[in-house]
Design an enzyme around this catalytic site. Structure first.
Site, PDB file in Angstrom:
ATOM      1  N   GLU A 134       0.836  -1.211   0.000  1.00  0.00           N
ATOM      2  CA  GLU A 134       0.000   0.000   0.000  1.00  0.00           C
ATOM      3  C   GLU A 134       0.866   1.256   0.000  1.00  0.00           C
ATOM      4  O   GLU A 134       0.603   2.229  -0.720  1.00  0.00           O
ATOM      5  CB  GLU A 134      -0.888   0.059   1.253  1.00  0.00           C
ATOM      6  N   CYS A 163      -2.556  -3.263   7.264  1.00  0.00           N
ATOM      7  CA  CYS A 163      -2.215  -3.289   8.695  1.00  0.00           C
ATOM      8  C   CYS A 163      -2.422  -1.887   9.282  1.00  0.00           C
ATOM      9  O   CYS A 163      -2.720  -0.931   8.551  1.00  0.00           O
ATOM     10  CB  CYS A 163      -0.760  -3.737   8.879  1.00  0.00           C
TER      11      CYS A 163
HETATM   12  N1  LIG Z   1      -1.733  -5.229   3.798  1.00  0.00           N
HETATM   13  C1  LIG Z   1      -0.505  -5.780   3.773  1.00  0.00           C
HETATM   14  C2  LIG Z   1      -0.177  -6.811   4.615  1.00  0.00           C
HETATM   15  C3  LIG Z   1       1.084  -7.356   4.546  1.00  0.00           C
HETATM   16  N2  LIG Z   1       1.978  -6.868   3.676  1.00  0.00           N
HETATM   17  C4  LIG Z   1       3.302  -7.476   3.561  1.00  0.00           C
HETATM   18  C5  LIG Z   1       4.148  -7.571   4.780  1.00  0.00           C
HETATM   19  C6  LIG Z   1       4.932  -8.842   4.544  1.00  0.00           C
HETATM   20  O1  LIG Z   1       6.003  -8.585   3.650  1.00  0.00           O
HETATM   21  C7  LIG Z   1       3.952  -9.709   3.825  1.00  0.00           C
HETATM   22  C8  LIG Z   1       3.127 -10.584   4.735  1.00  0.00           C
HETATM   23  O2  LIG Z   1       3.964 -11.583   5.196  1.00  0.00           O
HETATM   24  P1  LIG Z   1       3.394 -12.727   6.140  1.00  0.00           P
HETATM   25  O3  LIG Z   1       2.668 -12.054   7.266  1.00  0.00           O
HETATM   26  O4  LIG Z   1       2.493 -13.572   5.290  1.00  0.00           O
HETATM   27  O5  LIG Z   1       4.602 -13.444   6.580  1.00  0.00           O
HETATM   28  O6  LIG Z   1       3.077  -8.817   3.166  1.00  0.00           O
HETATM   29  C9  LIG Z   1       1.636  -5.838   2.812  1.00  0.00           C
HETATM   30  O7  LIG Z   1       2.446  -5.418   1.964  1.00  0.00           O
HETATM   31  N3  LIG Z   1       0.401  -5.291   2.898  1.00  0.00           N
END
Ligand SMILES: Nc1ccn([C@H]2C[C@H](O)[C@@H](COP(=O)(O)O)O2)c(=O)n1
Length: 180
Positions: A93, A117
C-alpha cells in the site's frame, strides 16, 4: 467471479492441534490464489474515481536495500527479529501511494490484495485516500490487534472500506505475437 471457500471454524478431526498445524490447515482450505496472498505476496493499486491507474506497488525492501543482503524469512531460528523480513519490508500500500504519478492520493481509491495493517492504515489516512478495496483479510479472529486497530483507524477517519468481489476468476496474459 472468484469464490472464496469459507474457512470452517474448526479443523477436521485428526488435523493436529498445534497452532502451526492448524494454521497450515486453514491456509490449505483457501483456493491457491488466496493462499499465495496469505503467504506473503501482496499487491496494491491506487486508482482514480474514474478508474485510471495512478500508482502500483508490491511488498518489498526499500530502494537500494538488496534482496541478497536482507532476509526474506518469516521466522528466525535464533528468535532474532532482525533475521526476519518484517522490520525491513515496505508494504504494498505504501509503495503504491509513494509511486503515484498523480499530485496526490487524496480522494482516490486503493485496491489491495490483503487488508491493510495499522501502519498502512495511518499512511492511507494521512495521504487522503478515500476508499480501500481489499481482496483477502488475513485476520482469522479478533485477536490480532494490528488489524483491529487498522479497522478502528480507517473507520474513525471516514475511509470507506469494502471487500472487493472480482468479476473474473483470472486475467490470462497472452505473450504470443498477435500478428501470428
Ligand atoms: N496489507 C498488507 C499486509 C502485509 N503486507 C506485507 C508484509 C509482509 O512482507 C507480507 C506478509 O507476510 P506474512 O505475514 O504472510 O509473513 O506482506 C503488505 O504489503 N500489505
Amino acid at each position: 467471479g472468484i469464490r472464496q471457500r469459507r474457512t470452517p471454524s474448526k479443523p477436521p478431526r485428526g488435523k493436529g492441534s498445534s497452532h502451526g498445524t492448524t494454521t497450515s490447515w486453514r491456509l490449505r482450505s483457501f483456493q491457491p490464489s488466496v493462499q499465495r496472498i496469505l503467504t506473503g505476496r501482496v499487491g496494491a493499486c491506487l486508482v482514480s474515481q474514474e478508474g485510471i491507474i495512478l500508482g502500483i506497488g508490491y511488498n518489498g525492501f526499500p530502494r537500494g536495500c538488496s534482496d541478497d543482503k536482507l532476509p526474506w524469512a518469516k521466522k528466525s531460528a535464533r528468535g532474532d527479529p532482525l533475521e526476519t523480513k518484517y522490520p525491513y519490508v515496505v508494504h504494498a500500500e505504501v509503495n503504491a501511494i509513494l509511486n503515484t504519478n498523480h499530485a496526490s492520493a487524496a480522494g482516490q481509491k486503493l485496491y489491495v490484495t490483503m487488508f491493510p495493517c495499522n501502519e498502512c492504515a495511518k499512511i492511507i489516512i494521512q495521504s487522503g485516500v478515500s476508499e480501500v478495496l481489499y481482496f483477502v483479510e488475513k485476520r482469522i479472529d479478533n485477536s490480532d490487534h494490528v488489524y483491529v486497530a487498522s479497522h478502528n483507524l480507517l473507520s474513525m477517519a471516514g475511509v470507506k472500506v469494502r471487500k472487493h468481489q472480482p468479476q473474473m476468476a483470472q486475467i490470462p496474459i497472452n505473450f504470443q505475437d498477435p500478428r501470428v
